[in-house]
Motif scaffolding. Structure first.
Motif, PDB file in Angstrom:
ATOM      1  N   ALA A  19       0.818  -1.204   0.000  1.00  0.00           N
ATOM      2  CA  ALA A  19       0.000   0.000   0.000  1.00  0.00           C
ATOM      3  C   ALA A  19       0.851   1.253   0.000  1.00  0.00           C
ATOM      4  O   ALA A  19       0.377   2.333  -0.372  1.00  0.00           O
ATOM      5  CB  ALA A  19      -0.926  -0.003   1.222  1.00  0.00           C
ATOM      6  N   ALA A  20       2.122   1.123   0.385  1.00  0.00           N
ATOM      7  CA  ALA A  20       3.034   2.268   0.390  1.00  0.00           C
ATOM      8  C   ALA A  20       3.594   2.593  -0.982  1.00  0.00           C
ATOM      9  O   ALA A  20       4.193   3.652  -1.165  1.00  0.00           O
ATOM     10  CB  ALA A  20       4.183   2.015   1.368  1.00  0.00           C
ATOM     11  N   GLY A  34       6.537   8.671   6.868  1.00  0.00           N
ATOM     12  CA  GLY A  34       5.656   8.438   8.011  1.00  0.00           C
ATOM     13  C   GLY A  34       4.189   8.679   7.725  1.00  0.00           C
ATOM     14  O   GLY A  34       3.382   8.823   8.655  1.00  0.00           O
ATOM     15  N   ARG A  35       3.810   8.686   6.453  1.00  0.00           N
ATOM     16  CA  ARG A  35       2.412   8.932   6.100  1.00  0.00           C
ATOM     17  C   ARG A  35       1.666   7.600   5.984  1.00  0.00           C
ATOM     18  O   ARG A  35       1.962   6.794   5.110  1.00  0.00           O
ATOM     19  CB  ARG A  35       2.310   9.695   4.779  1.00  0.00           C
ATOM     20  N   PRO A  36       0.673   7.367   6.839  1.00  0.00           N
ATOM     21  CA  PRO A  36      -0.048   6.093   6.816  1.00  0.00           C
ATOM     22  C   PRO A  36      -0.826   5.893   5.522  1.00  0.00           C
ATOM     23  O   PRO A  36      -1.157   6.851   4.807  1.00  0.00           O
ATOM     24  CB  PRO A  36      -1.012   6.212   8.005  1.00  0.00           C
ATOM     25  N   GLY A 335       3.057   1.031  10.863  1.00  0.00           N
ATOM     26  CA  GLY A 335       2.287   2.251  11.034  1.00  0.00           C
ATOM     27  C   GLY A 335       1.907   2.869   9.706  1.00  0.00           C
ATOM     28  O   GLY A 335       0.875   3.532   9.578  1.00  0.00           O
ATOM     29  N   VAL A 336       2.740   2.634   8.693  1.00  0.00           N
ATOM     30  CA  VAL A 336       2.472   3.125   7.339  1.00  0.00           C
ATOM     31  C   VAL A 336       1.790   2.063   6.488  1.00  0.00           C
ATOM     32  O   VAL A 336       0.765   2.315   5.854  1.00  0.00           O
ATOM     33  CB  VAL A 336       3.770   3.589   6.653  1.00  0.00           C
ATOM     34  N   THR A 337       2.346   0.865   6.457  1.00  0.00           N
ATOM     35  CA  THR A 337       1.886  -0.165   5.518  1.00  0.00           C
ATOM     36  C   THR A 337       0.701  -0.975   6.002  1.00  0.00           C
ATOM     37  O   THR A 337       0.046  -1.651   5.216  1.00  0.00           O
ATOM     38  CB  THR A 337       3.009  -1.163   5.219  1.00  0.00           C
ATOM     39  N   GLY A 338       0.399  -0.938   7.320  1.00  0.00           N
ATOM     40  CA  GLY A 338      -0.513  -1.916   7.886  1.00  0.00           C
ATOM     41  C   GLY A 338       0.194  -3.260   8.000  1.00  0.00           C
ATOM     42  O   GLY A 338       1.394  -3.377   7.748  1.00  0.00           O
ATOM     43  N   HIS A 339      -0.569  -4.277   8.366  1.00  0.00           N
ATOM     44  CA  HIS A 339       0.000  -5.601   8.609  1.00  0.00           C
ATOM     45  C   HIS A 339      -0.265  -6.492   7.394  1.00  0.00           C
ATOM     46  O   HIS A 339      -1.397  -6.914   7.161  1.00  0.00           O
ATOM     47  CB  HIS A 339      -0.623  -6.207   9.864  1.00  0.00           C
ATOM     48  N   THR A 340       0.783  -6.790   6.650  1.00  0.00           N
ATOM     49  CA  THR A 340       0.653  -7.603   5.436  1.00  0.00           C
ATOM     50  C   THR A 340       0.697  -9.102   5.722  1.00  0.00           C
ATOM     51  O   THR A 340       0.874  -9.912   4.814  1.00  0.00           O
ATOM     52  CB  THR A 340       1.763  -7.248   4.421  1.00  0.00           C
ATOM     53  N   PRO A 362      13.303   4.739   9.335  1.00  0.00           N
ATOM     54  CA  PRO A 362      11.974   5.338   9.159  1.00  0.00           C
ATOM     55  C   PRO A 362      11.297   5.588  10.506  1.00  0.00           C
ATOM     56  O   PRO A 362      11.516   4.843  11.472  1.00  0.00           O
ATOM     57  CB  PRO A 362      11.201   4.273   8.362  1.00  0.00           C
ATOM     58  N   PRO A 363      10.460   6.616  10.590  1.00  0.00           N
ATOM     59  CA  PRO A 363       9.725   6.859  11.830  1.00  0.00           C
ATOM     60  C   PRO A 363       8.585   5.852  11.985  1.00  0.00           C
ATOM     61  O   PRO A 363       8.156   5.229  11.012  1.00  0.00           O
ATOM     62  CB  PRO A 363       9.184   8.273  11.635  1.00  0.00           C
TER      63      PRO A 363
END
Length: 410
Positions: A19-20, A34-36, A335-340, A362-363
């Protein structure tokens, strides 16, 4: 600090579809920002949890060709696209390599859930003759490795590791063994998962695993935060090209990092909850450090499993502090990608390699108030520049599966 004679393997190619971003470069830039990515998901509309981290703009027909795409479940489509990226990134060409010396190990947990759910709907509505004859080969977990091997003409060993959220890390660890033993010269290793389907997401919701922040999905995945309430389900694929360092040097290619240590263990505690003592994770982490020949004080960075669930984060946080102390910069890119899910270990190993390569951590997105029970040095807001030499990536999965990888700067 590391001993190459212990059997390090080089990461020479990276492929990421999350998703990133649709490739490793885009994904790395997004996690460093750091953008979700969590957002309302039209395919989950009407469910108690109706948001996810779905890969945006993924056109399988355009990327793989319509004739190929319609025969593959989405988790396999993601894996093949990521694998093609990784192979190209490594400067390899399947048309000219010795395919008998190329292996494939890919992590997957849930298989083709979209295929199973769609075909079941057809069966109930229109009867047996409406079910596609491709249902089983599209839905089977092992077919991601089979189709990937077909796509890149890899005639060496191929298999799927299925250890829930530790699957991708275990795939990389086992791939290293294929190289160290001399069985293969190149291994494509990683993980893929695409289970953002109504039944699967509802099942995760009913067991209490998912965040319920429907009013603000972007803030829902908040690893190590005091207000975390569950993970955000995501899809994605991460594939790494692994070679022996001497082979990479002979080809004159860039090496992102070396995989120098691997450890794994079982909690033997509970089907879905981690052992609250963290003993299983600690065994895996200490085994990985010993395998790498490094001490706890050598570790500069940890890409933690960090799911954003109440139990995982506090247990993992305690183990990391107990074993590694206060020195490492810790992050969770979830925090950005979610849990894959089964892809997480591979996706995060790729981000760990990039952190070493770029000397940048990365933050952790959405971390506004650190849980007082977690005593770790976690960058927030912006990526942290650091002189990184050794890093760890940890993975924990349902069933009590634990895995840890140790990577070193090339």
């Amino acid at each position: 600090m590391t001993d190459s004679s212990r059997g390090a393997v080089a990461i020479t190619g990276l492929g990421l579809v999350t998703a990133a971003g649709l490739d490793a470069r885009a994904g790395w830039e997004r996690v460093c920002s750091g953008r979700p990515t969590a957002a309302p998901d039209p395919q989950l509309a009407g469910l108690p949890v109706d948001f996810s981290c779905r890969v945006p703009g993924f056109d399988a027909g355009a990327l793989l060709g319509p004739a190929s795409a319609w025969r593959l479940d989405r988790f396999t489509q993601l894996a093949i696209v990521a694998a093609r990226q990784a192979v190209a990134d490594a400067g390899l060409d399947p048309r000219s390599w010795d395919g008998a010396r190329v292996g494939v190990i890919v992590g997957n947990s849930l298989g083709g859930t979209a295929t199973w759910e769609e075909q079941h709907r057809r069966f109930l509505k229109d009867g047996a003759r409406s079910v596609s004859p491709l249902t089983v080969p599209m839905g089977m977990s092992n077919m991601v490795a089979g189709h990937l091997a077909i796509d890149v003409k890899a005639y060496g060993p191929s298999m799927v590791t299925s250890t829930a959220c530790a699957s991708g890390s275990n795939a990389i660890g086992l791939a290293r063994d294929l190289l160290r033993s001399g069985t293969c010269d190149v291994v494509l290793a990683g993980g893929a998962e695409s289970a953002l389907t109504p039944a699967t997401v509802t099942g995760l919701t009913r067991m209490g695993g998912l965040s319920g922040r429907r009013e603000d999905p972007a803030s829902a995945s908040r690893p190590f935060d005091a207000a975390r309430d569950g993970f955000v389900a995501a899809e994605g694929a991460g594939i790494l090209v692994l070679e022996r360092p001497e082979d990479a040097r002979a080809r004159g290619v860039r090496v992102y990092a070396d995989v120098v240590g691997f450890g794994w263990s079982s909690d033997a505690h509970h089907a879905t909850a981690p052992d609250p003592t963290g003993a299983g994770m600690e065994r895996a982490l200490r085994a990985a450090l010993a395998d790498a020949g490094v001490g706890a004080r050598d570790v500069d960075h940890v890409n933690a499993h960090g799911t954003s669930t109440p139990l995982n984060d506090v247990t993992e946080g305690r183990v990391l502090r107990r074993v590694l102390g206060e020195r490492p910069l810790v992050t969770s890119t979830k925090g950005v990608t979610g849990h894959t899910l089964a892809a997480a270990g591979a996706v995060e190993a790729a981000f760990t390699a990039l952190a070493l390569h770029h000397r940048l951590v990365p933050p952790t997105a959405n971390l506004t108030e650190l849980d007082p029970e977690i005593d770790l040095d976690i960058p927030t807001g912006t990526a942290a520049k650091a002189d990184l030499e050794v890093a760890v990536s940890t993975s924990l999965g349902f069933g009590g599966h634990n895995a840890a990888l140790v990577l070193a700067a090339a």
